[in-house]
Design a protein around this motif. Sequence first.
Motif, short mmCIF file in Angstrom:
data_model
loop_
_atom_site.label_atom_id
_atom_site.label_comp_id
_atom_site.label_asym_id
_atom_site.label_seq_id
_atom_site.Cartn_x
_atom_site.Cartn_y
_atom_site.Cartn_z
N GLN A 127 0.86 -1.19 0.00
CA GLN A 127 0.00 0.00 0.00
C GLN A 127 0.89 1.23 0.00
OE1 GLN A 127 -2.94 0.05 3.16
NE2 GLN A 127 -2.93 2.27 3.20
N THR A 128 0.85 2.01 -1.07
CA THR A 128 1.70 3.21 -1.19
C THR A 128 1.02 4.39 -0.51
OG1 THR A 128 2.56 2.40 -3.28
CG2 THR A 128 2.90 4.72 -2.80
N LEU A 129 1.77 5.05 0.39
CA LEU A 129 1.23 6.22 1.07
C LEU A 129 1.48 7.46 0.21
CD1 LEU A 129 2.44 5.52 4.71
CD2 LEU A 129 0.24 4.94 3.68
N ASP A 130 0.54 8.40 0.25
CA ASP A 130 0.67 9.62 -0.54
C ASP A 130 1.74 10.55 0.01
OD1 ASP A 130 -1.33 8.79 -2.23
OD2 ASP A 130 -2.92 9.74 -1.07
N SER A 131 1.98 10.46 1.33
CA SER A 131 2.88 11.42 1.98
C SER A 131 4.29 11.38 1.41
CB SER A 131 2.92 11.17 3.49
OG SER A 131 3.28 9.81 3.74
N SER A 132 4.87 10.19 1.32
CA SER A 132 6.22 10.07 0.75
C SER A 132 6.49 8.62 0.38
CB SER A 132 7.28 10.56 1.75
OG SER A 132 7.37 9.67 2.84
N LYS A 133 7.44 8.45 -0.54
CA LYS A 133 7.86 7.11 -0.93
C LYS A 133 9.15 6.77 -0.19
CE LYS A 133 6.06 6.18 -5.55
NZ LYS A 133 5.42 7.36 -6.11
N VAL A 134 9.27 5.50 0.22
CA VAL A 134 10.50 5.03 0.85
C VAL A 134 11.31 4.26 -0.19
CG1 VAL A 134 11.50 3.53 2.61
CG2 VAL A 134 9.48 4.90 3.15
N VAL A 135 12.53 4.72 -0.44
CA VAL A 135 13.42 4.08 -1.42
C VAL A 135 14.69 3.65 -0.69
CG1 VAL A 135 14.76 4.37 -3.54
CG2 VAL A 135 12.53 5.50 -3.30
N VAL A 136 15.08 2.39 -0.86
CA VAL A 136 16.35 1.89 -0.33
C VAL A 136 17.28 1.66 -1.51
CG1 VAL A 136 17.54 -0.01 0.84
CG2 VAL A 136 15.36 0.83 1.74
N VAL A 137 18.45 2.29 -1.48
CA VAL A 137 19.47 2.10 -2.52
C VAL A 137 20.58 1.25 -1.91
CG1 VAL A 137 21.11 3.20 -4.09
CG2 VAL A 137 18.94 4.34 -3.56
N PHE A 138 20.76 0.05 -2.46
CA PHE A 138 21.75 -0.89 -1.92
C PHE A 138 22.93 -1.05 -2.87
CE2 PHE A 138 22.91 -5.56 -1.14
CZ PHE A 138 23.81 -5.24 -0.14
N PHE A 139 24.13 -0.76 -2.37
CA PHE A 139 25.37 -0.88 -3.15
C PHE A 139 26.04 -2.21 -2.83
CE2 PHE A 139 24.61 3.64 -2.87
CZ PHE A 139 25.13 4.19 -4.04
N VAL A 140 26.18 -3.08 -3.82
CA VAL A 140 26.89 -4.35 -3.63
C VAL A 140 28.36 -4.11 -4.00
CG1 VAL A 140 26.98 -6.80 -4.19
CG2 VAL A 140 24.80 -5.57 -4.35
N GLY A 141 29.24 -4.08 -2.99
CA GLY A 141 30.65 -3.81 -3.25
C GLY A 141 31.12 -2.52 -2.62
N GLY A 142 30.21 -1.82 -1.92
CA GLY A 142 30.60 -0.63 -1.18
C GLY A 142 30.20 0.67 -1.84
N VAL A 180 17.04 5.70 1.96
CA VAL A 180 17.99 5.06 2.87
C VAL A 180 19.05 4.35 2.04
CG1 VAL A 180 18.30 3.25 4.61
CG2 VAL A 180 16.34 4.79 4.77
N VAL A 181 20.32 4.56 2.40
CA VAL A 181 21.43 3.91 1.71
C VAL A 181 21.81 2.66 2.48
CG1 VAL A 181 23.85 4.11 1.00
CG2 VAL A 181 22.31 6.08 0.78
N ALA A 182 21.87 1.53 1.78
CA ALA A 182 22.38 0.29 2.35
C ALA A 182 23.61 -0.10 1.53
CB ALA A 182 21.32 -0.81 2.28
N THR A 183 24.61 -0.66 2.18
CA THR A 183 25.85 -0.97 1.46
C THR A 183 26.58 -2.12 2.13
OG1 THR A 183 27.98 -0.06 0.72
CG2 THR A 183 27.12 0.82 2.77
N THR A 184 27.43 -2.79 1.36
CA THR A 184 28.27 -3.83 1.96
C THR A 184 29.33 -3.21 2.87
OG1 THR A 184 29.54 -3.85 -0.11
CG2 THR A 184 27.96 -5.64 0.22
N ALA A 185 29.74 -1.97 2.55
CA ALA A 185 30.69 -1.23 3.40
C ALA A 185 30.80 0.20 2.90
CB ALA A 185 32.08 -1.89 3.35
N ILE A 186 31.27 1.09 3.77
CA ILE A 186 31.65 2.44 3.35
C ILE A 186 33.10 2.34 2.88
CG2 ILE A 186 31.93 4.84 4.01
CD1 ILE A 186 29.03 3.96 4.23
N ILE A 187 33.35 2.80 1.67
CA ILE A 187 34.70 2.68 1.11
C ILE A 187 35.25 4.05 0.72
CG2 ILE A 187 34.42 0.31 0.26
CD1 ILE A 187 33.74 1.48 -2.51
N ASN A 188 36.56 4.13 0.61
CA ASN A 188 37.20 5.30 0.01
C ASN A 188 38.28 4.80 -0.93
OD1 ASN A 188 39.82 5.07 1.45
ND2 ASN A 188 38.62 5.58 3.27
N GLY A 189 38.87 5.71 -1.70
CA GLY A 189 39.82 5.30 -2.73
C GLY A 189 41.02 4.54 -2.19
N ASN A 190 41.43 4.88 -0.97
CA ASN A 190 42.61 4.22 -0.40
C ASN A 190 42.32 2.78 0.02
OD1 ASN A 190 44.19 6.55 -0.74
ND2 ASN A 190 43.52 7.38 1.22
#
Length: 582
Positions: free
Chosen positions: A521-536, A559-569
């Motif tokens: 059931q989609t609410l009119d107020s706002s949509k919930v989106v989860v963005v999942f990064f496989v690999g960080g 909401v961001v979901a991820t396998t890890a927070i990564i940086n270039g190093n």
Amino acid sequence: MSSHLSGGRLNVAALHDYARKELIDMFDGGAKTIVWDEGLIGPVSLIAPYNLLKEHEVNQMFSLSEGSISSAASRKIIFLTRALPKMMDSIAEHVHSEEQKNHRREYQIIFVPRKTTLCETRLKNRGVYGNVKGAIHEWACDFFPLENDVISMEQPLAFKELLIDEDPTCIYSAAQGLSTLQDVFGPIGKVSCQGKAAKHVFDLLKRIKLEKGAPEKMTGIDHLVILDRSIDLLSPVATQLTYEGLIDELIGINHTKITLPSEKFNNGEDPGKKTIILNSSEDLFSDIRDKNFSAVGDALRKRAKTIAAEYEARHGQTMQQMRQFVARLPQMNLIKQSLAVHTTIAEMIKEITDSFPFMDSLLVEQEFMNGIDTDKIHPFIEDQIGQQVDIIKVLRLICIQSITNSGLKQKVLDYYKKEIIHVYGFEHILSLTHLEKAGLIRVQQSARPFTVLRKTLRLVVQDGSESNPTDMSYVHSVYAPLTTRLVQHLIYKPGGWRAIQDVLNSLPGPTVMEEPFCDIQTLDSSKVVVVFFVGGCTMAEISALRFLVQQEEAPVELVVATTAIINGNNFTRNLMEVLNQK
């Protein structure tokens, strides 16, 4: 305290509380000693800090890597560990050592997130399975909440395991974790994904749904977007230019904490280390974390002036006003402390970002992003190798050149390889092989997809404002992460991904477009989106997504979901054989 995790329809604090209860329920009554897999100490502290463990009669803690358990340890020993064979060997050594000392112990193993047959077999082969049989548990905590809009599996090696080791364990953990999100928050309405690993996670999630059935709740996650790190390899190796991104690049954030020399904060009086927690429970950090670093100084000065004005205003106040001032004093003192800490951190970062080596390297990066001098041996990279600068910096630049040029000419790649092996040692042959296998360095083919992607997705934006940005490209000053541009097109642009089908066809792996998953059931107020990064994912990508939500008019909670927070190093280092031997 987990108050910073609350708020919004997707209440991440609920996930935190769910995981905490699961762990504590495994602790029987009575005094106990925890023997840790060191790789879990940081992640578990996000759910169950030491003071909570003490409340549940954990009186001592040791590391699995330590030689022996203290004779003063409790009779009850809990091994908290990942399912790794080498950890089983350490457990076996501890158990045998205790038996030789005639210490009577009761053992329990808690696997995080779950046990494997391989590990149980290892315990049997080492002759200790009988000691723990009946006391083996699983703490299925796949996601650790970092923020009210960020959750992480805290598996920094996931990309390497997938691409180099060809170990799909993290795919299974990811699918199980997403299934747990449904248990806590309700069903997922539809799913979009791009890339091979992303599709594997989705296929496994569908299989789990068939076995478990759909959640009974009517509301939940409107849209799950799964992105394979391999579709955008530029963003993790490019230099991040947000405040939080630069802290991670230059200092290193581990499980929301940084460690700095104490003398930076107390005029050199204490030579020890100071640990600083970075999350949105601190109002000032929440305000500046996503800003381009060039705008942070002004923000700190503005906040300092406001506090100074409040202190000044107390002169000549009425009694009523004075009472209000006194009531606000503790909060004002906290802000003053916060200002002092972040001014110090910002000064440390500025010292590096103002230096010629940093500026010169950043200029070359941005030239590559603009397609300048990407097709030949670059004199700056040659010079860096000649000066024997940190090999991570050199490899990141070569990766950026390769990605922005859709591969390097064979003679250019051969030259870089020869120079690196000559200067840094032949052992780096494996490092280069791994970077090639992962797709960060490759030989150029006839097609030039990056040039097309740069134009069609507006990956490079010139003359954008860093202090008052109107586009997400501010996170790298000129470059908008490809992953976040895809999310922008999917969620906010007319036609979604169907309008950029040609773009998706030029990216690696299959595409899934808004496939229905559960009735919701989609609410009119706002949509919930989860963005999942496989690999960080990087802090800059998270900042870009937050900016996107704030800029666009359509109400979306992301909401961001991820396998890890990564940086270039750490991303580059984890792929290097020489620096990654255990």
